[in-house]
Write a protein that holds these residues in place. Structure first.
Motif, mmCIF file in Angstrom:
data_model
loop_
_atom_site.group_PDB
_atom_site.id
_atom_site.type_symbol
_atom_site.label_atom_id
_atom_site.label_comp_id
_atom_site.label_asym_id
_atom_site.label_seq_id
_atom_site.Cartn_x
_atom_site.Cartn_y
_atom_site.Cartn_z
ATOM 1 N N HIS A 8 75.449 18.225 78.583
ATOM 2 C CA HIS A 8 75.311 17.461 77.346
ATOM 3 C C HIS A 8 73.887 17.556 76.805
ATOM 4 O O HIS A 8 73.674 17.519 75.590
ATOM 5 C CB HIS A 8 75.723 16.003 77.572
ATOM 6 N N GLU A 9 72.920 17.757 77.704
ATOM 7 C CA GLU A 9 71.533 17.878 77.267
ATOM 8 C C GLU A 9 71.295 19.161 76.481
ATOM 9 O O GLU A 9 70.442 19.204 75.584
ATOM 10 C CB GLU A 9 70.592 17.844 78.484
ATOM 11 N N SER A 10 72.045 20.212 76.792
ATOM 12 C CA SER A 10 71.812 21.491 76.109
ATOM 13 C C SER A 10 72.518 21.583 74.757
ATOM 14 O O SER A 10 72.256 22.507 73.991
ATOM 15 C CB SER A 10 72.281 22.655 76.995
ATOM 16 N N LEU A 11 73.393 20.648 74.457
ATOM 17 C CA LEU A 11 74.182 20.746 73.224
ATOM 18 C C LEU A 11 73.340 20.579 71.969
ATOM 19 O O LEU A 11 73.739 21.005 70.887
ATOM 20 C CB LEU A 11 75.306 19.708 73.225
ATOM 21 N N THR A 12 72.184 19.959 72.098
ATOM 22 C CA THR A 12 71.311 19.790 70.933
ATOM 23 C C THR A 12 70.212 20.844 70.902
ATOM 24 O O THR A 12 69.299 20.767 70.086
ATOM 25 C CB THR A 12 70.670 18.394 70.935
ATOM 26 N N ILE A 70 77.453 14.175 68.094
ATOM 27 C CA ILE A 70 76.950 15.504 68.451
ATOM 28 C C ILE A 70 78.095 16.501 68.508
ATOM 29 O O ILE A 70 78.010 17.625 67.979
ATOM 30 C CB ILE A 70 76.215 15.455 69.803
ATOM 31 N N LEU A 71 79.196 16.115 69.141
ATOM 32 C CA LEU A 71 80.354 17.012 69.243
ATOM 33 C C LEU A 71 80.957 17.285 67.871
ATOM 34 O O LEU A 71 81.352 18.420 67.558
ATOM 35 C CB LEU A 71 81.400 16.400 70.174
ATOM 36 N N GLN A 72 81.026 16.262 67.025
ATOM 37 C CA GLN A 72 81.554 16.448 65.672
ATOM 38 C C GLN A 72 80.681 17.408 64.870
ATOM 39 O O GLN A 72 81.195 18.260 64.129
ATOM 40 C CB GLN A 72 81.650 15.097 64.959
ATOM 41 N N ALA A 73 79.367 17.283 65.031
ATOM 42 C CA ALA A 73 78.444 18.160 64.295
ATOM 43 C C ALA A 73 78.604 19.607 64.740
ATOM 44 O O ALA A 73 78.600 20.537 63.906
ATOM 45 C CB ALA A 73 77.012 17.688 64.509
ATOM 46 N N LEU A 74 78.756 19.828 66.023
ATOM 47 C CA LEU A 74 78.945 21.194 66.530
ATOM 48 C C LEU A 74 80.231 21.809 65.988
ATOM 49 O O LEU A 74 80.263 22.970 65.575
ATOM 50 C CB LEU A 74 78.972 21.185 68.059
ATOM 51 N N PHE A 105 81.621 25.845 65.771
ATOM 52 C CA PHE A 105 81.808 26.098 67.199
ATOM 53 C C PHE A 105 83.192 25.630 67.646
ATOM 54 O O PHE A 105 83.729 24.650 67.119
ATOM 55 C CB PHE A 105 80.742 25.363 68.027
ATOM 56 N N HIS A 106 83.758 26.340 68.606
ATOM 57 C CA HIS A 106 84.978 25.900 69.261
ATOM 58 C C HIS A 106 84.588 25.037 70.454
ATOM 59 O O HIS A 106 83.605 25.324 71.151
ATOM 60 C CB HIS A 106 85.800 27.098 69.742
ATOM 61 N N LEU A 107 85.350 24.008 70.735
ATOM 62 C CA LEU A 107 85.059 23.123 71.856
ATOM 63 C C LEU A 107 86.195 23.159 72.870
ATOM 64 O O LEU A 107 87.372 23.147 72.493
ATOM 65 C CB LEU A 107 84.851 21.681 71.379
ATOM 66 N N ALA A 108 85.829 23.224 74.136
ATOM 67 C CA ALA A 108 86.803 23.194 75.225
ATOM 68 C C ALA A 108 86.456 22.042 76.168
ATOM 69 O O ALA A 108 85.283 21.730 76.380
ATOM 70 C CB ALA A 108 86.796 24.517 75.995
ATOM 71 N N PHE A 109 87.479 21.416 76.704
ATOM 72 C CA PHE A 109 87.307 20.312 77.647
ATOM 73 C C PHE A 109 88.222 20.563 78.841
ATOM 74 O O PHE A 109 89.182 21.340 78.750
ATOM 75 C CB PHE A 109 87.692 18.971 77.002
ATOM 76 N N LEU A 144 88.922 16.824 68.717
ATOM 77 C CA LEU A 144 87.947 17.904 68.575
ATOM 78 C C LEU A 144 88.261 19.098 69.477
ATOM 79 O O LEU A 144 87.614 20.140 69.375
ATOM 80 C CB LEU A 144 86.539 17.391 68.907
ATOM 81 N N ALA A 145 89.239 18.947 70.348
ATOM 82 C CA ALA A 145 89.508 19.976 71.355
ATOM 83 C C ALA A 145 90.232 21.172 70.749
ATOM 84 O O ALA A 145 91.325 21.047 70.203
ATOM 85 C CB ALA A 145 90.330 19.391 72.492
ATOM 86 N N ASP A 146 89.604 22.338 70.871
ATOM 87 C CA ASP A 146 90.283 23.599 70.524
ATOM 88 C C ASP A 146 90.988 24.166 71.742
ATOM 89 O O ASP A 146 91.998 24.857 71.616
ATOM 90 C CB ASP A 146 89.263 24.621 70.004
ATOM 91 N N TYR A 147 90.432 23.889 72.918
ATOM 92 C CA TYR A 147 91.008 24.364 74.173
ATOM 93 C C TYR A 147 90.923 23.240 75.203
ATOM 94 O O TYR A 147 89.945 22.484 75.239
ATOM 95 C CB TYR A 147 90.258 25.589 74.708
ATOM 96 N N ILE A 148 91.945 23.129 76.039
ATOM 97 C CA ILE A 148 91.919 22.213 77.174
ATOM 98 C C ILE A 148 92.242 23.022 78.420
ATOM 99 O O ILE A 148 93.252 23.725 78.473
ATOM 100 C CB ILE A 148 92.934 21.063 77.012
ATOM 101 N N LYS A 149 91.355 22.940 79.413
ATOM 102 C CA LYS A 149 91.542 23.693 80.643
ATOM 103 C C LYS A 149 92.224 22.821 81.701
ATOM 104 O O LYS A 149 91.809 21.676 81.928
ATOM 105 C CB LYS A 149 90.197 24.204 81.160
#
Length: 423
Positions: free
Chosen positions: A85-89, A122-126, A131-135, A150-155
Motif C-alpha cells: 500500500h505504501e508503493s501505490l502513491t 487512492i485505489l479509486q484514483a489509480l 490501471f487495472h486492480l487485482a485482489f 474496483l476489482a478487475d481481477y480476483i485471485k
C-alpha cells in the motif's frame, strides 16, 4: 499475490558486460481458457532484495520498463505487479502505461472498516487513471465491500481454498462484481477441471508454467551524470543544457531512449535526437525517471571506457556532418555514433541492441549496414580510432572532406568528451 519459489535453474544466458548491470526478475504466465498467455506476474528475485517492500515494487516496475535484454520481459502482455500500500502513491507509476499494468492490492489484515475506507480514494484514483486492480479472495469479505466494485481481477488461492469455499466465492463474485477470476497456485489437472467447471476462465500455477528467471539488464550510466541531469531538470534548465548531459553519457542516453520505446510506457515513437526525447517525455517525467535510475543502477561513478569511446565517436560524426548536412541531420549523426557500440555495452549482437530502440530506418541502416551517408561517417570515425589510412582516405574522398577537417574534428571531439566527462 502469489509468491512461488522459482525453480533451481541457472539465470538466463549472458552475464552482465562492462557498462551494464543485471537484476534477476522471475515471471510466471497467466493463461486463459484457451491456454494462451494473457499476462505475466513479475517477482523481484535479485539477491540485493530483502523481502517485499515499497522500494522493491518501484525498482521492479522500473527495471521491467528499462530492461535492455534481447528478450522482452512482457512484450505487449499485461504486467501483474505485487504492491504494498505504501508503493501505490509512488511516482514510478507515472512512467508506465496504465493499460498494461495490473496492480495486485494486498489485504490489510485484521483491520477496522474505517481503514478500508481510508485507502479507498487512492485505489479509486489509480483505477480512474486506467490501471487495472487485482485482489485476492478476501476482497469478497464484507469488510472490503467498498473495494469490490474496483476489482478487475480476483485471485483464488488454490492452496488454501477448499472446493465448497471456492463454489461459494465464485458464486458471490459473479453476482456482486464484474471481476474476472484467476485460479492461482494451480498444480494439478484435477484442480484445473474443477475450477473450470465452476466458471473460472483464467489460470496461474505450476500446472501451466513455473516461474522463469530473466536477467534484466540495465545499461549503467555514471552517477554524476544522473545527478547533474536531476539538478538541471529541477532548476527547469533549457532543453539544450539537458541534451548536453545526455550526449556525454551513452548509458544515460540509451536508458532514456529505451524507456520511451518501452511497450509499458505506451509512447513508442521514432526518435531522431535526444532533444526530441526530452520534449516528448517532459520535465516532470524526466525528473522522476532520473531519480529512479539513480536508485536502480549500481555505478562506479565514471562511464566505462567503451561508453567514453562512443561519446567521442558521436561527437566526431556530428562535427563532420555539420560540414555538409543541416543541423537536424547532424544531430542524427551523433545518435548513430553514440549507439554504434551498444553491442559491446550490452553484450549482445548490434542488431538485437538496435532492435530495442525505435530508430528511423535510415539510422538503423547506418548502424547495421553502413549503406548511407551516416554509415560512411561511422566507418570514417572507426578508421580514425584504428588509424586505418586506406579506409580513412577512401571515405574522406567520398564525402568530400579534407584530412585537415577530419583531424581537427577528431581533436575537438576528444577535447569535448574530456570536458564533458563527470569529475
Amino acid at each position: 499475490m502469489t509468491n512461488p519459489t522459482p525453480p533451481a535453474s541457472p539465470p538466463a544466458a549472458g552475464a552482465s558486460q562492462a557498462g551494464s548491470t543485471g537484476s534477476m526478475i522471475a515471471r510466471q504466465a497467466i493463461m486463459n481458457g484457451q491456454q494462451a498467455v494473457v499476462g505475466y506476474e513479475l517477482f523481484n528475485r535479485s539477491r540485493s532484495t530483502v523481502g517485499h517492500t515499497a522500494a522493491s515494487d518501484v525498482i521492479l516496475v522500473f527495471t521491467a520498463l528499462s530492461h535492455a535484454g534481447t528478450e522482452e520481459l512482457v512484450g505487449k502482455m499485461l504486467i501483474f505487479v505485487n504492491c504494498t500500500h505504501e508503493s501505490l502513491t509512488g511516482g514510478h507509476l507515472e512512467l508506465v502505461n496504465p493499460d498494461k499494468v495490473v496492480l495486485e492490492i494486498p489485504p490489510l489484515g485484521h483491520v477496522a472498516a474505517a481503514e478500508v475506507h481510508a485507502r479507498l480514494p487512492i485505489l479509486q484514483a489509480l483505477r480512474s487513471r486506467g490501471f487495472h486492480l487485482a485482489f485476492n479472495h478476501t476482497v469478497l469479505e464484507s469488510t472490503y465491500a467498498p473495494w469490490l466494485p474496483l476489482a478487475d481481477y480476483i485471485k483464488l488461492d488454490m492452496s488454501v481454498l477448499a472446493r465448497d469455499q471456492l463454489a461459494v466465492l465464485i458464486n458471490y463474485a459473479g453476482r456482486h462484481s464484474q471481476a474476472e477470476l484467476i485460479a492461482e497456485k494451480l498444480e494439478t489437472a484435477q484442480q484445473y477441471d474443477m475450477v473450470s467447471s465452476m466458471g473460472v476462465e483464467m489460470f496461474q500455477g505450476y500446472w501451466f508454467s513455473r516461474p522463469t528467471l530473466v536477467e534484466a539488464k540495465l545499461l549503467t550510466p555514471g552517477q554524476a551524470s544522473i545527478v547533474q541531469l536531476l539538478n538541471l531538470v529541477r532548476s527547469q534548465a533549457s532543453t539544450d543544457e539537458i541534451e548536453e548531459v545526455l550526449k556525454k553519457d551513452a548509458g544515460l542516453a540509451f536508458n532514456l531512449m529505451r524507456l520511451i520505446n518501452s511497450a509499458g510506457l505506451g509512447m513508442t515513437r521514432e526518435i531522431t535526437s535526444f532533444r526530441q526525447a526530452v520534449l516528448l517525455l517532459g520535465l516532470k517525467k524526466l525528473f522522476r525517471w532520473a531519480a529512479l535510475l539513480l536508485t536502480a543502477v549500481r555505478s562506479g561513478g565514471t562511464p566505462p571506457a567503451v561508453g567514453q569511446t562512443a561519446v567521442v565517436r558521436g561527437r566526431l560524426m556530428e562535427l563532420l556532418a555539420q560540414e555538409f548536412l543541416p543541423a537536424e541531420e547532424a544531430d542524427q549523426a551523433f545518435v548513430i555514433g553514440i549507439f554504434s557500440m551498444l553491442d559491446q555495452m550490452l553484450g549482445m549482437p548490434l542488431a538485437s541492441a538496435v532492435g530495442l530502440l525505435n530508430l528511423p530506418e535510415e539510422l538503423s541502416t547506418a548502424l547495421l549496414q553502413r549503406s548511407n551517408v551516416y554509415g560512411q561517417l561511422l566507418t570514417l570515425a572507426e578508421a580514425c580510432e584504428t588509424s586505418d589510412d586506406h579506409t580513412f582516405d577512401q571515405i574522406a574522398q567520398s564525402l568530400h572532406l579534407t584530412n585537415q577537417q577530419i583531424n581537427w574534428a577528431h581533436l575537438q571531439a576528444l577535447a569535448w568528451a574530456d570536458q564533458m566527462a563527470p569529475a
